[in-house]
Scaffold this motif. Structure first.
Motif, PDB file in Angstrom:
ATOM      1  N   SER A   1       0.918  -1.230   0.182  1.00  0.00           N
ATOM      2  CA  SER A   1       0.033  -0.068   0.104  1.00  0.00           C
ATOM      3  C   SER A   1       1.000   1.182   0.018  1.00  0.00           C
ATOM      4  CB  SER A   1      -0.814   0.118   1.269  1.00  0.00           C
ATOM      5  OG  SER A   1      -1.834  -1.045   1.128  1.00  0.00           O
ATOM      6  N   GLN A   2       0.665   2.298  -0.822  1.00  0.00           N
ATOM      7  CA  GLN A   2       1.155   3.508  -0.880  1.00  0.00           C
ATOM      8  C   GLN A   2       0.387   4.483  -1.174  1.00  0.00           C
ATOM      9  OE1 GLN A   2       5.291   3.399  -2.559  1.00  0.00           O
ATOM     10  NE2 GLN A   2       4.691   5.254  -3.913  1.00  0.00           N
ATOM     11  N   VAL A   3       0.610   5.696  -0.539  1.00  0.00           N
ATOM     12  CA  VAL A   3      -0.460   6.783  -0.741  1.00  0.00           C
ATOM     13  C   VAL A   3       0.365   8.198  -0.800  1.00  0.00           C
ATOM     14  CG1 VAL A   3      -1.122   7.191   1.696  1.00  0.00           C
ATOM     15  CG2 VAL A   3      -2.742   7.810  -0.048  1.00  0.00           C
ATOM     16  N   SER A   4      -0.056   9.087  -1.727  1.00  0.00           N
ATOM     17  CA  SER A   4       0.525  10.434  -1.472  1.00  0.00           C
ATOM     18  C   SER A   4      -0.561  11.345  -0.642  1.00  0.00           C
ATOM     19  CB  SER A   4       0.413  11.172  -2.791  1.00  0.00           C
ATOM     20  OG  SER A   4       1.601  10.271  -3.538  1.00  0.00           O
ATOM     21  N   LEU A   5      -0.041  11.870   0.411  1.00  0.00           N
ATOM     22  CA  LEU A   5      -0.678  12.692   1.343  1.00  0.00           C
ATOM     23  C   LEU A   5      -0.929  14.027   0.883  1.00  0.00           C
ATOM     24  CD1 LEU A   5       1.201  12.027   4.760  1.00  0.00           C
ATOM     25  CD2 LEU A   5      -0.868  10.652   3.918  1.00  0.00           C
ATOM     26  N   LEU A   6      -2.487  14.169   0.644  1.00  0.00           N
ATOM     27  CA  LEU A   6      -2.811  15.553   0.127  1.00  0.00           C
ATOM     28  C   LEU A   6      -3.486  16.324   0.868  1.00  0.00           C
ATOM     29  CD1 LEU A   6      -3.909  14.439  -3.674  1.00  0.00           C
ATOM     30  CD2 LEU A   6      -1.847  15.636  -2.897  1.00  0.00           C
ATOM     31  N   PRO A   7      -3.428  17.677   1.346  1.00  0.00           N
ATOM     32  CA  PRO A   7      -4.250  18.330   2.248  1.00  0.00           C
ATOM     33  C   PRO A   7      -5.759  18.538   1.584  1.00  0.00           C
ATOM     34  CG  PRO A   7      -2.872  20.090   1.098  1.00  0.00           C
ATOM     35  CD  PRO A   7      -2.509  18.601   0.737  1.00  0.00           C
TER      36      PRO A   7
ATOM     37  N   PHE B   1       5.339  17.012  12.572  1.00  0.00           N
ATOM     38  CA  PHE B   1       5.439  16.289  13.711  1.00  0.00           C
ATOM     39  C   PHE B   1       6.203  14.847  13.514  1.00  0.00           C
ATOM     40  CE2 PHE B   1       1.850  19.038  14.022  1.00  0.00           C
ATOM     41  CZ  PHE B   1       2.211  19.743  15.012  1.00  0.00           C
ATOM     42  N   PHE B   2       7.057  14.748  12.558  1.00  0.00           N
ATOM     43  CA  PHE B   2       7.747  13.298  12.165  1.00  0.00           C
ATOM     44  C   PHE B   2       9.203  13.571  12.096  1.00  0.00           C
ATOM     45  CE2 PHE B   2       5.854  14.920   8.548  1.00  0.00           C
ATOM     46  CZ  PHE B   2       6.898  14.535   7.352  1.00  0.00           C
ATOM     47  N   THR B   3       9.982  12.678  11.730  1.00  0.00           N
ATOM     48  CA  THR B   3      11.367  12.431  11.154  1.00  0.00           C
ATOM     49  C   THR B   3      11.018  11.842   9.960  1.00  0.00           C
ATOM     50  OG1 THR B   3      12.192  12.453  13.558  1.00  0.00           O
ATOM     51  CG2 THR B   3      13.614  11.815  11.526  1.00  0.00           C
ATOM     52  N   GLU B   4      11.731  12.319   9.010  1.00  0.00           N
ATOM     53  CA  GLU B   4      11.634  12.020   7.610  1.00  0.00           C
ATOM     54  C   GLU B   4      12.282  10.615   7.428  1.00  0.00           C
ATOM     55  OE1 GLU B   4      11.809  16.126   5.030  1.00  0.00           O
ATOM     56  OE2 GLU B   4      13.479  15.524   5.814  1.00  0.00           O
ATOM     57  N   GLY B   5      11.784   9.827   6.505  1.00  0.00           N
ATOM     58  CA  GLY B   5      12.409   8.404   6.287  1.00  0.00           C
ATOM     59  C   GLY B   5      12.296   7.357   7.484  1.00  0.00           C
ATOM     60  N   THR B   6      11.206   7.490   8.507  1.00  0.00           N
ATOM     61  CA  THR B   6      11.229   6.852   9.391  1.00  0.00           C
ATOM     62  C   THR B   6       9.799   6.014   9.517  1.00  0.00           C
ATOM     63  OG1 THR B   6      10.402   8.457  11.092  1.00  0.00           O
ATOM     64  CG2 THR B   6      12.786   8.226  11.027  1.00  0.00           C
ATOM     65  N   HIS B   7       9.805   5.032  10.180  1.00  0.00           N
ATOM     66  CA  HIS B   7       8.655   4.506  10.451  1.00  0.00           C
ATOM     67  C   HIS B   7       7.686   5.239  11.409  1.00  0.00           C
ATOM     68  CE1 HIS B   7       6.077   0.474  10.391  1.00  0.00           C
ATOM     69  NE2 HIS B   7       5.670   1.246  11.654  1.00  0.00           N
TER      70      HIS B   7
ATOM     71  N   GLY C   1       3.895   2.461   8.390  1.00  0.00           N
ATOM     72  CA  GLY C   1       4.688   2.549   7.026  1.00  0.00           C
ATOM     73  C   GLY C   1       5.774   3.533   7.264  1.00  0.00           C
ATOM     74  N   THR C   2       6.449   3.452   6.068  1.00  0.00           N
ATOM     75  CA  THR C   2       7.705   4.494   6.200  1.00  0.00           C
ATOM     76  C   THR C   2       7.432   5.725   5.605  1.00  0.00           C
ATOM     77  OG1 THR C   2       9.041   2.574   6.057  1.00  0.00           O
ATOM     78  CG2 THR C   2       9.955   4.633   5.534  1.00  0.00           C
ATOM     79  N   ILE C   3       7.626   6.790   5.963  1.00  0.00           N
ATOM     80  CA  ILE C   3       7.291   8.220   5.446  1.00  0.00           C
ATOM     81  C   ILE C   3       8.541   8.650   4.860  1.00  0.00           C
ATOM     82  CG2 ILE C   3       7.676   9.625   7.508  1.00  0.00           C
ATOM     83  CD1 ILE C   3       5.228  11.269   6.685  1.00  0.00           C
ATOM     84  N   GLY C   4       8.431   9.363   3.714  1.00  0.00           N
ATOM     85  CA  GLY C   4       9.422   9.904   3.199  1.00  0.00           C
ATOM     86  C   GLY C   4       9.814  11.244   3.274  1.00  0.00           C
ATOM     87  N   PHE C   5      10.731  12.021   2.236  1.00  0.00           N
ATOM     88  CA  PHE C   5      11.033  13.544   2.646  1.00  0.00           C
ATOM     89  C   PHE C   5       9.608  14.286   2.620  1.00  0.00           C
ATOM     90  CE2 PHE C   5      15.305  11.866   1.060  1.00  0.00           C
ATOM     91  CZ  PHE C   5      16.101  12.191   2.100  1.00  0.00           C
TER      92      PHE C   5
ATOM     93  N   SER D   1       4.350   4.790   2.843  1.00  0.00           N
ATOM     94  CA  SER D   1       4.154   3.125   2.085  1.00  0.00           C
ATOM     95  C   SER D   1       4.476   2.326   3.080  1.00  0.00           C
ATOM     96  CB  SER D   1       5.062   3.193   0.893  1.00  0.00           C
ATOM     97  OG  SER D   1       6.394   3.256   1.501  1.00  0.00           O
ATOM     98  N   THR D   2       3.677   1.142   3.110  1.00  0.00           N
ATOM     99  CA  THR D   2       3.995   0.114   4.000  1.00  0.00           C
ATOM    100  C   THR D   2       5.182  -0.672   3.877  1.00  0.00           C
ATOM    101  OG1 THR D   2       2.770  -1.385   2.479  1.00  0.00           O
ATOM    102  CG2 THR D   2       1.396  -0.609   4.162  1.00  0.00           C
ATOM    103  N   ASP D   3       5.729  -0.992   4.783  1.00  0.00           N
ATOM    104  CA  ASP D   3       7.319  -1.753   4.893  1.00  0.00           C
ATOM    105  C   ASP D   3       7.322  -2.959   5.293  1.00  0.00           C
ATOM    106  OD1 ASP D   3       6.683  -1.097   7.524  1.00  0.00           O
ATOM    107  OD2 ASP D   3       8.054   0.484   7.380  1.00  0.00           O
TER     108      ASP D   3
END
Length: 394
Positions: A56-62, A72-78, A174-178, A198-200
Motif C-alpha cells: 500500500s502506498q499513498v500520497s498525502l494531499l491536504p 511532527f515526524f522524522t523524515e524516512g522513519t516508520h 509505514g515508512t514516510i519519505g521526505f 508506504s507500507t514496509d
C-alpha cells in the motif's frame, strides 16, 4: 662436354628423388577430452530480475487550504497509523466552527419559539378562536424552523470536518519519505503533495514471467499454504542473499498480448526494514524437479540454428593399415564422434542440464568440438590440449 651433360642428368635425377622423399602420414584423428555422463541431483534456481514494491502506498494531499504550522515526524522513519504528521493553520477553521455552533443555537431558539406558537394556535384552532390563516402560518413557520436547525447542524458538521482536516494523520503503519513542504508553506486543497507514505512490512517483490511458465506458478500459488522451504528467495543489489524466504501472493489478471508476459508478486517479511520500495533485486525460484538429472559442461553443447547438439564418443571397428588383408588383426577399435540432438534445461554455473537426447553413462566430448562433424575420428591420447596449448585434461 659429353661428361658434363651426363653429370647434369645425374644431379637432376638425384634432386628429383630427394624431392619425392616420402612424407610422414597426416594424423586425421581430432584430439578431444571426454566427460562420462552420470545423472545426479541438481540444485539450481530460476532467476528473474525484480523490483520491490509497497503493498500500500499513498500520497498525502491536504483537504483544506492554509499555511503549514506544524510538522511532527522524522523524515524516512516508520510511523504508526493515526500518528499526527502535519498541522495546517487552524484558526480560520476554528472560527468557522465556532460561528456554526452559534448559528445552530440561534436556530434552535427560533425552533422553540415556533413550536410554542404552533401549539398555541393549534389549541385555539380547535375552538375556532383564531383565524385559519394565522394557524396555517404558525405551522409553516414551525417547519421552516426545523429545517433551519437541520441546516445549522450540517454547517456545524462541515466546519468540524474542515477543522479536523487541518491536522493530517498517518492512514496506516509505514515508512514516510521526505517532506515536500516546509513550515510556513501555503498548501492548496487536493493539489499540493505533502509527503508519501508506504507500507514496509511485509514488502512485495514484482517480477515478470513468460506465459509458458504461468501454469507452474499457478501451481505454486495453489500450494501457498504449504511450507515454502526455500522455494522463493531474493538476491539484493550487492549480490547478498536476503535472509528470509518469501511466498507467492498475486498473479496479475491478464497476459500482455504484445509481449506474452505476465507479472507475479511475491511477499517477503521485512521486520528489520532491509527492503525499501523500488529496490532492484533478483528473484530465485528453487527448482522442484524430483530425482537425478543429466548435467554436462556447457562447452560441450553446440547451438545450430536454434537447436542444440552434443558429440558423444562411440567405439567403432576399422581396418588396420599396418596389417595385411588376410591378417586376423585387420580390424582395430577406434573412437568416432556421433552428433546427437538434445533438449537443454537450465544453466547451472558452467554446466547445463540436458533433459533428453543422451543417456546416463555416455561419453560426451567437452573439448575440440569446433573441429568435429558427425563421424569424425577422435583420440584422447593427446599431449596438447585440444582447445589451447598445454597438457590435455586427463
Amino acid at each position: 662436354m659429353k661428361r658434363v651433360f651426363l653429370n647434369a642428368i645425374c644431379i637432376s635425377i638425384l634432386t628429383l628423388a630427394a624431392c619425392k622423399k616420402k612424407e610422414p602420414p597426416v594424423n586425421t584423428e581430432v584430439p578431444v577430452n571426454l566427460y562420462k555422463v552420470k545423472a545426479r541431483k541438481v540444485l539450481y534456481y530460476d532467476q528473474y530480475p525484480s523490483t520491490t514494491a509497497a503493498l500500500s502506498q499513498v500520497s498525502l494531499l491536504p483537504q483544506v487550504q492554509g499555511a503549514i504550522t506544524g510538522i511532527f515526524f522524522t523524515e524516512g522513519t516508520h510511523v504508526k497509523k493515526g500518528q499526527k504528521l502535519y498541522e495546517i493553520d487552524r484558526r480560520i477553521y476554528q472560527d468557522t466552527y465556532d460561528a456554526a455552533v452559534a448559528n445552530r443555537k440561534v436556530a434552535e431558539g427560533t425552533l422553540a419559539q415556533s413550536q410554542q406558537d404552533a401549539d398555541r394556535y393549534e389549541y385555539l384552532n380547535k375552538y375556532n378562536a383564531v383565524a385559519k390563516q394565522l394557524y396555517d402560518h404558525a405551522v409553516i413557520t414551525l417547519q421552516n424552523s426545523k429545517s433551519q436547525v437541520q441546516s445549522a447542524d450540517q454547517a456545524v458538521k462541515t466546519a468540524k470536518t474542515n477543522l479536523a482536516y487541518a491536522e493530517v494523520y498517518a492512514p496506516f503503519d509505514g515508512t514516510i519519505g521526505f517532506s515536500q513542504v516546509k513550515l510556513g508553506n501555503v498548501v492548496s486543497a487536493g493539489t499540493t503533495v505533502l509527503n508519501t507514505i508506504s507500507t514496509d512490512d511485509p514488502m512485495a517483490v514484482d517480477f515478470v514471467i513468460n506465459e509458458k511458465q504461468l501454469p507452474k506458478f499457478e501451481r505454486f500459488q495453489q500450494q501457498k499454504h504449504a511450507p515454502t522451504d526455500s522455494l522463493f528467495t531474493i538476491l539484493l543489489a550487492d549480490n547478498s542473499l536476503y535472509p528470509i524466504n518469501g511466498k507467492i501472493s498475486v498473479i496479475d489478471r491478464a497476459v500482455n498480448s504484445q509481449t506474452g508476459a505476465i507479472t507475479v508478486r511475491l511477499v517477503f517479511p521485512n521486520p528489520k526494514g532491509m527492503l525499501r520500495v523500488g529496490m532492484s533485486c533478483v528473484v530465485r525460484v528453487h527448482n522442484q524437479e524430483p530425482g537425478p538429472q543429466i548435467v554436462v559442461p556447457g562447452k560441450a553443447v553446440v547451438e545450430q540454428m536454434g537447436e542444440y547438439f552434443v558429440y558423444t564418443a562411440k567405439d567403432s571397428l576399422m581396418n588396420n593399415p599396418k596389417a595385411g588383408a588376410d591378417s586376423v588383426k585387420n580390424k582395430i577399435k577406434k573412437l568416432v564422434a556421433i552428433q546427437k540432438k538434445v533438449q537443454v534445461g537450465e544453466t547451472v554455473g558452467a554446466n547445463m542440464i540436458i533433459k533428453s537426447g543422451i543417456e546416463d553413462g555416455e561419453r560426451v566430448i567437452v573439448d575440440g568440438v569446433q573441429l568435429l562433424h558427425d563421424g569424425s575420428k577422435i583420440t584422447t591420447a593427446n599431449k596438447m590440449g585440444p582447445s589451447a596449448g598445454g597438457k590435455g585434461a586427463r
